[in-house]
Design an enzyme around this catalytic site. Structure first.
Site, PDB file in Angstrom:
ATOM      1  N   ARG A  88       0.798  -1.231   0.000  1.00  0.00           N
ATOM      2  CA  ARG A  88       0.000   0.000   0.000  1.00  0.00           C
ATOM      3  C   ARG A  88       0.832   1.284   0.000  1.00  0.00           C
ATOM      4  O   ARG A  88       0.463   2.282   0.628  1.00  0.00           O
ATOM      5  CB  ARG A  88      -0.982   0.011   1.190  1.00  0.00           C
ATOM      6  CG  ARG A  88      -2.013  -1.092   1.169  1.00  0.00           C
ATOM      7  CD  ARG A  88      -2.928  -1.048  -0.045  1.00  0.00           C
ATOM      8  NE  ARG A  88      -3.670  -2.293  -0.150  1.00  0.00           N
ATOM      9  CZ  ARG A  88      -3.285  -3.342  -0.873  1.00  0.00           C
ATOM     10  NH1 ARG A  88      -2.184  -3.277  -1.603  1.00  0.00           N
ATOM     11  NH2 ARG A  88      -4.002  -4.431  -0.912  1.00  0.00           N
TER      12      ARG A  88
ATOM     13  N   SER B  57     -10.853  -0.075   3.499  1.00  0.00           N
ATOM     14  CA  SER B  57     -10.238  -0.608   4.723  1.00  0.00           C
ATOM     15  C   SER B  57      -9.557   0.535   5.460  1.00  0.00           C
ATOM     16  O   SER B  57      -8.696   1.208   4.889  1.00  0.00           O
ATOM     17  CB  SER B  57      -9.171  -1.644   4.383  1.00  0.00           C
ATOM     18  OG  SER B  57      -9.765  -2.722   3.745  1.00  0.00           O
TER      19      SER B  57
ATOM     20  N   GLU C 120      -4.569   2.863   6.907  1.00  0.00           N
ATOM     21  CA  GLU C 120      -4.344   2.808   5.461  1.00  0.00           C
ATOM     22  C   GLU C 120      -4.923   4.079   4.833  1.00  0.00           C
ATOM     23  O   GLU C 120      -4.367   4.632   3.896  1.00  0.00           O
ATOM     24  CB  GLU C 120      -5.041   1.572   4.871  1.00  0.00           C
ATOM     25  CG  GLU C 120      -4.898   1.489   3.365  1.00  0.00           C
ATOM     26  CD  GLU C 120      -5.345   0.144   2.793  1.00  0.00           C
ATOM     27  OE1 GLU C 120      -5.099  -0.899   3.438  1.00  0.00           O
ATOM     28  OE2 GLU C 120      -5.935   0.147   1.692  1.00  0.00           O
TER      29      GLU C 120
HETATM   30  C1  FAD Z   1     -15.601   0.732  -0.824  1.00  0.00           C
HETATM   31  C2  FAD Z   1     -14.112   0.836  -1.009  1.00  0.00           C
HETATM   32  C3  FAD Z   1     -13.374  -0.301  -1.300  1.00  0.00           C
HETATM   33  C4  FAD Z   1     -11.982  -0.219  -1.465  1.00  0.00           C
HETATM   34  N1  FAD Z   1     -11.291  -1.359  -1.771  1.00  0.00           N
HETATM   35  C5  FAD Z   1      -9.956  -1.290  -1.929  1.00  0.00           C
HETATM   36  C6  FAD Z   1      -9.198  -2.478  -2.248  1.00  0.00           C
HETATM   37  O1  FAD Z   1      -9.739  -3.567  -2.397  1.00  0.00           O
HETATM   38  N2  FAD Z   1      -7.853  -2.358  -2.373  1.00  0.00           N
HETATM   39  C7  FAD Z   1      -7.207  -1.158  -2.214  1.00  0.00           C
HETATM   40  O2  FAD Z   1      -5.972  -1.109  -2.358  1.00  0.00           O
HETATM   41  N3  FAD Z   1      -7.898  -0.026  -1.929  1.00  0.00           N
HETATM   42  C8  FAD Z   1      -9.237  -0.069  -1.777  1.00  0.00           C
HETATM   43  N4  FAD Z   1      -9.933   1.088  -1.486  1.00  0.00           N
HETATM   44  C9  FAD Z   1      -9.192   2.357  -1.263  1.00  0.00           C
HETATM   45  C10 FAD Z   1      -9.005   3.244  -2.512  1.00  0.00           C
HETATM   46  O3  FAD Z   1     -10.031   3.009  -3.469  1.00  0.00           O
HETATM   47  C11 FAD Z   1      -7.639   3.043  -3.156  1.00  0.00           C
HETATM   48  O4  FAD Z   1      -6.599   3.372  -2.270  1.00  0.00           O
HETATM   49  C12 FAD Z   1      -7.471   3.897  -4.436  1.00  0.00           C
HETATM   50  O5  FAD Z   1      -6.313   3.494  -5.113  1.00  0.00           O
HETATM   51  C13 FAD Z   1      -7.399   5.395  -4.164  1.00  0.00           C
HETATM   52  O6  FAD Z   1      -7.526   6.068  -5.397  1.00  0.00           O
HETATM   53  P1  FAD Z   1      -8.156   7.533  -5.465  1.00  0.00           P
HETATM   54  O7  FAD Z   1      -8.085   8.004  -6.875  1.00  0.00           O
HETATM   55  O8  FAD Z   1      -9.500   7.553  -4.847  1.00  0.00           O
HETATM   56  O9  FAD Z   1      -7.116   8.332  -4.578  1.00  0.00           O
HETATM   57  P2  FAD Z   1      -7.405   9.478  -3.495  1.00  0.00           P
HETATM   58  O10 FAD Z   1      -8.132   8.880  -2.335  1.00  0.00           O
HETATM   59  O11 FAD Z   1      -7.993  10.661  -4.146  1.00  0.00           O
HETATM   60  O12 FAD Z   1      -5.903   9.798  -3.048  1.00  0.00           O
HETATM   61  C14 FAD Z   1      -5.125   8.832  -2.384  1.00  0.00           C
HETATM   62  C15 FAD Z   1      -3.675   9.324  -2.315  1.00  0.00           C
HETATM   63  O13 FAD Z   1      -3.149   9.377  -3.643  1.00  0.00           O
HETATM   64  C16 FAD Z   1      -2.719  10.697  -3.968  1.00  0.00           C
HETATM   65  N5  FAD Z   1      -3.014  10.904  -5.397  1.00  0.00           N
HETATM   66  C17 FAD Z   1      -4.177  10.661  -6.051  1.00  0.00           C
HETATM   67  N6  FAD Z   1      -4.024  10.878  -7.371  1.00  0.00           N
HETATM   68  C18 FAD Z   1      -2.739  11.261  -7.559  1.00  0.00           C
HETATM   69  C19 FAD Z   1      -1.959  11.603  -8.704  1.00  0.00           C
HETATM   70  N7  FAD Z   1      -2.454  11.615  -9.942  1.00  0.00           N
HETATM   71  N8  FAD Z   1      -0.637  11.930  -8.498  1.00  0.00           N
HETATM   72  C20 FAD Z   1      -0.102  11.946  -7.251  1.00  0.00           C
HETATM   73  N9  FAD Z   1      -0.796  11.632  -6.140  1.00  0.00           N
HETATM   74  C21 FAD Z   1      -2.095  11.285  -6.302  1.00  0.00           C
HETATM   75  C22 FAD Z   1      -3.469  11.617  -3.035  1.00  0.00           C
HETATM   76  O14 FAD Z   1      -2.761  12.816  -2.824  1.00  0.00           O
HETATM   77  C23 FAD Z   1      -3.543  10.756  -1.782  1.00  0.00           C
HETATM   78  O15 FAD Z   1      -2.340  10.827  -1.060  1.00  0.00           O
HETATM   79  C24 FAD Z   1     -11.324   1.033  -1.322  1.00  0.00           C
HETATM   80  C25 FAD Z   1     -12.080   2.182  -1.047  1.00  0.00           C
HETATM   81  C26 FAD Z   1     -13.457   2.093  -0.891  1.00  0.00           C
HETATM   82  C27 FAD Z   1     -14.240   3.335  -0.601  1.00  0.00           C
END
Ligand code: FAD
Length: 310
Positions: free
Chosen positions: A186, A236, A306
């Site tokens: 992660r 999570s 996380e």
């Molecule tokens: C219902 C649910 C289920 C989930 N299941 C999983 C799972 O099975 N496995 C898992 O790993 N995660 C899971 N997640 C967590 C999440 O979806 C992941 O961590 C996902 O990769 C985050 O992507 P995001 O675009 O929403 O990032 P954000 O939440 O918007 O940002 C996360 C981090 O990434 C940075 N960031 C985002 N985009 C960029 C970019 N282009 N350049 C630089 N930094 C950036 C942000 O600054 C922040 O630090 C789940 C979440 C939910 C709500």
């Protein structure tokens, strides 16, 4: 956190003027409630909320913020974040729909950071490309997934990434190979080095379209069955401690359904803190601390978050 400076006092008039010179009107919002842009449905307003639709705009915004010590933060789909009730004093830069081109060339999927994992997985499946099924139900963008080395059901981004193009804090474009991305559980080197993910190249393999769709459907069914998708959350809440499962430790500590206000340990899956109605970030934070204390008292295990607190 991709934040340029420590100072939180800056001239809003000046920032407004510069941003409106860089961006079209519809890409610049002020005092935008961040609860509208996070899957937790939590978060106060951002002073400025921008959605660049070209790399050049993004680079100019970041260069300006860095030069003038204006804090900035990168947002994808906000699915791994708990944003403070006070919101964000600075420029929130969202890389999402406005930067979401995707092409497939042979076994390669090449996409902008703003593409949703679900969209990328579906496109890959349509082309009979296997390897991305694990990610099809993760509700983030490719950018967020690279930062987090997102993973599920035995797969992780590091298994399919070939290279990633980033904007460095110095404003340079760099293409990082898998080795240079420093992926581990992660996490990756992106955040530590203040880089911004612009686009991603994934290497997949030829497979059977029908099989791929079947696997994705099976994983979707498992998510619906196991995860509290009926409530807003950020997935999570805690990382998996070595040798344990966070959800089981929390359940065995007697915390199933435990609440701080409207922040609640899910009854369906104790590894998720959910927003039961109108939870605040302060309630989520308090609940996280109480869960960490109780689990440590019961099992001597420290749960590390996380989700990211902003
Ligand atoms: C219902 C649910 C289920 C989930 N299941 C999983 C799972 O099975 N496995 C898992 O790993 N995660 C899971 N997640 C967590 C999440 O979806 C992941 O961590 C996902 O990769 C985050 O992507 P995001 O675009 O929403 O990032 P954000 O939440 O918007 O940002 C996360 C981090 O990434 C940075 N960031 C985002 N985009 C960029 C970019 N282009 N350049 C630089 N930094 C950036 C942000 O600054 C922040 O630090 C789940 C979440 C939910 C709500």
């Amino acid at each position: 956190m991709t934040e340029s400076g420590k100072s939180h006092t800056y001239s809003k008039d000046r920032v407004r003027k510069v941003l409106s010179e860089i961006l079209p009107k519809e890409c610049l919002l002020e005092m935008e409630p961040l609860k509208k842009h996070t899957t937790f449905r939590i978060g106060g307003p951002a002073d400025f909320f921008v959605r660049p639709n070209q790399m050049q705009q993004l680079a100019k915004i970041v260069a300006f913020c860095r030069e003038h010590s204006v804090p900035y933060f990168l947002l994808g789909n906000g699915s791994n974040l708990c944003v403070s009730d006070e919101g964000y004093r600075g420029v929130m830069i969202q890389i999402f729909q406005n930067m979401s081109k995707l092409t497939i060339q042979g076994n390669r999927l090449i996409a902008d950071a703003g593409v949703l994992l679900s969209k990328a997985a579906n496109q890959a499946a349509e082309e009979g490309l296997t390897g991305m099924e694990f990610a099809s139900g993760i509700p983030g963008t490719l950018g967020g997934a690279i930062v987090m080395n997102a993973g599920a059901y035995g797969g992780e981004m590091k298994d399919i990434v070939e290279n990633v193009t980033v904007l460095t804090p110095e404003g340079e474009l760099r293409r990082l190979s898998l080795q240079e991305l420093g992926f581990s559980y992660r996490t990756s080197c992106i955040e530590k080095e203040g880089m911004i993910v612009l686009s991603v190249e994934l290497l997949l393999s030829q497979g059977e379209k029908e099989e791929i769709h079947k696997t994705m459907e099976e994983l979707r069914r498992r998510r619906i069955e196991k995860q509290p998708l009926e409530y807003p959350s950020a997935g999570s809440t805690f990382k998996r401690p070595e040798g344990y499962f966070a959800g089981k430790l929390i359940m065995d500590s007697g915390l199933r359904g435990y609440r701080c206000g409207d922040a609640m340990v899910s009854e369906k899956h104790c590894g998720f803190i959910v927003n039961a109605k109108d939870a605040t970030a302060a309630e989520v934070r308090q609940l996280i601390e109480e869960v960490q204390e109780k689990v440590f008292e019961s099992f001597g295990v420290h749960l590390e978050t996380e989700i990211k607190m902003l």
